[in-house]
Design a protein around this motif. Sequence first.
Motif: not given
Length: 95
Positions: A10-13, A41-44, A48-49, A75-76
């Motif tokens: 799931i993380v690899s997505k 790259d805050i938008s990326k 992701i989140l 966040i992680a």
Amino acid sequence: MEDLKALNTIVSKDFEVEEIWSEAEIKERLVQAFAYLLDNDISKMMNILYRADVDEEKLKSLLINNSELPSAEVIAEAYLERQKEKIETRKKYSR
């Protein structure tokens, strides 16, 4: 081991995962990745989140309540917890 494999999958997505990592390795790599994204790259990172369905209000609260920790670590951890919740939900409903 099955949950760890599912977590890696799931993380690899969202991030490159080249092998089966332990949960500690995953967290360490996520902290590094989120630190980079926060700076570059805050938008990326937000994308992701969002795709991972990390609750924005919960994340804000975690960042405020854990201000002594680096933001990337908080966040992680939130990202990782959400992915583990997804795995548990899938296990629950796949029976």
